[in-house]
Design an enzyme around this catalytic site. Structure first.
Site, mmCIF file in Angstrom:
data_model
loop_
_atom_site.group_PDB
_atom_site.id
_atom_site.type_symbol
_atom_site.label_atom_id
_atom_site.label_comp_id
_atom_site.label_asym_id
_atom_site.label_seq_id
_atom_site.Cartn_x
_atom_site.Cartn_y
_atom_site.Cartn_z
ATOM 1 N N ASP A 67 48.762 15.168 -103.146
ATOM 2 C CA ASP A 67 47.638 15.757 -103.866
ATOM 3 C C ASP A 67 48.070 17.004 -104.632
ATOM 4 O O ASP A 67 49.208 17.488 -104.480
ATOM 5 C CB ASP A 67 46.490 16.090 -102.892
ATOM 6 N N ASN A 139 38.397 19.071 -90.616
ATOM 7 C CA ASN A 139 37.206 18.220 -90.809
ATOM 8 C C ASN A 139 37.581 16.741 -90.883
ATOM 9 O O ASN A 139 36.754 15.914 -91.274
ATOM 10 C CB ASN A 139 36.448 18.633 -92.071
ATOM 11 N N HIS A 141 39.892 15.429 -92.872
ATOM 12 C CA HIS A 141 40.353 14.924 -94.167
ATOM 13 C C HIS A 141 41.825 14.505 -94.102
ATOM 14 O O HIS A 141 42.599 14.986 -93.274
ATOM 15 C CB HIS A 141 40.070 15.911 -95.315
ATOM 16 N N GLU A 146 37.989 13.973 -98.537
ATOM 17 C CA GLU A 146 37.048 14.655 -97.657
ATOM 18 C C GLU A 146 36.122 13.625 -96.996
ATOM 19 O O GLU A 146 36.043 12.476 -97.457
ATOM 20 C CB GLU A 146 36.218 15.655 -98.479
HETATM 21 C C1 F6R Z 1 48.124 18.541 -97.894
HETATM 22 C C2 F6R Z 1 46.982 17.760 -97.531
HETATM 23 C C3 F6R Z 1 46.042 18.121 -96.427
HETATM 24 C C4 F6R Z 1 46.687 18.869 -95.262
HETATM 25 C C5 F6R Z 1 45.606 19.305 -94.281
HETATM 26 C C6 F6R Z 1 46.180 20.086 -93.130
HETATM 27 O O1 F6R Z 1 48.831 17.919 -98.948
HETATM 28 O O2 F6R Z 1 46.802 16.787 -98.155
HETATM 29 O O3 F6R Z 1 45.427 16.953 -95.944
HETATM 30 O O4 F6R Z 1 47.621 18.038 -94.646
HETATM 31 O O5 F6R Z 1 44.676 20.094 -94.951
HETATM 32 O O6 F6R Z 1 46.666 21.306 -93.602
HETATM 33 P P1 F6R Z 1 47.505 22.275 -92.661
HETATM 34 O O7 F6R Z 1 48.733 21.529 -92.313
HETATM 35 O O8 F6R Z 1 47.787 23.474 -93.499
HETATM 36 O O9 F6R Z 1 46.640 22.547 -91.479
#
Ligand code: F6R
Length: 261
Positions: A67, A139, A141, A146
């Site tokens: 992303d 959450n 995701h 989301e």
């Molecule tokens: C990152 C992404 C997100 C993260 C998620 C966890 O490219 O797509 O899904 O993997 O937000 O983030 P952290 O590892 O910072 O807790």
């Protein structure tokens, strides 16, 4: 789905790196799917060590981002292109010319939609992702899909939830600086990877991890799509695993198949 639970975040990095190295092809250039965020940073350091030791074919490997934020100028320190150049190319030794990140700098929606389509086409042109590295949002995701994201979605422009913007505010000078939109691989895109490796550490992830692994397969918890993939490995530390009901089974399975007699 294989669930591997180890004591500490360092152990998660060690084990996940060996799972990734074992899953990557050695007879052709590998294609690595790359998550950003805090969760995979230790794993990337271990992959760098594996590459230095000659255990990872990195010289002609490609990296495909999950992303990218919309609206951050090229070179912004928190744009996912910059983060992946810093945390993966510089650490693992991946060639920056073979790092593919959706272009979130488009001036209008049409340009962003075209960038999302090009990302899908790039993945196809590379022959698909061999191993997709994933984190999970508090959450539930996955990528920036989301809650409510279509289970078969492809790369597209999406709005970030308030929860995700608040969680990611730690990377920006102020919460208002967190972009409101992103381009993210869809859940269907992620499911197209040959194998998935999700890492999660810390108590803040425990509820989302339990919902994703043991709750229903539902758009309300996008990471629950892991249940649909035939080759998904989840590596957790004790804190992230704390709310799993089937813990004993995962541990027994991880210990290997012991036939009676
Ligand atoms: C990152 C992404 C997100 C993260 C998620 C966890 O490219 O797509 O899904 O993997 O937000 O983030 P952290 O590892 O910072 O807790």
């Amino acid at each position: 789905m294989e669930v591997l639970i180890v004591p500490t975040p360092d152990d998660v990095a060690d084990l996940a790196a060996s799972v990734v190295v074992d899953a990557l092809p050695t007879s052709r250039p590998p294609v690595l799917g790359l998550a950003t965020g805090s969760s995979p940073l230790g794993l990337y350091r271990r992959l760098g060590e594996a590459a230095a030791a000659g255990h990872l074919r990195v010289q002609d490997a490609s990296g495909v981002a999950l992303d990218e934020y919309v609206g951050l100028a090229g070179g912004h320190p928190e744009s996912y292109r910059t983060v992946l150049e810093r945390e993966v190319c510089d650490v693992v030794g991946l060639d920056r010319a073979r790092l593919f990140v959706p272009d979130g700098t488009g001036a209008d929606l049409e340009a962003l939609i075209a960038a999302a389509r090009r990302h899908e086409e790039r993945i196809v042109a590379l022959g698909g992702v061999d191993v997709q590295i994933l984190g999970i949002g508090a959450n539930g995701h996955l990528g920036f899909n989301e809650p409510g994201s279509a289970l078969s979605s492809r790369t597209r422009v999406k709005r970030l939830s308030d929860r995700t913007r608040a969680d990611n505010a730690r990377f920006f000078a102020s919460p208002e600086d967190v972009p409101t939109h992103c381009i993210t691989q869809g859940l269907g895109t992620i499911l197209s990877a040959r194998s998935l490796v999700l890492v999660a550490t810390g108590a803040a992830k425990a509820t989302a991890v339990a919902a994703a692994l043991e709750g229903p397969l539902t758009a309300s918890c996008p990471a629950s799509v892991l249940q649909w993939h035939a080759d998904a490995v989840v590596v957790l530390d004790e804190d992230a695993a704390a709310m799993l009901a089937n813990r004993a089974y995962y541990d027994a399975s991880a210990a290997g198949l012991r036939l009676p007699g």
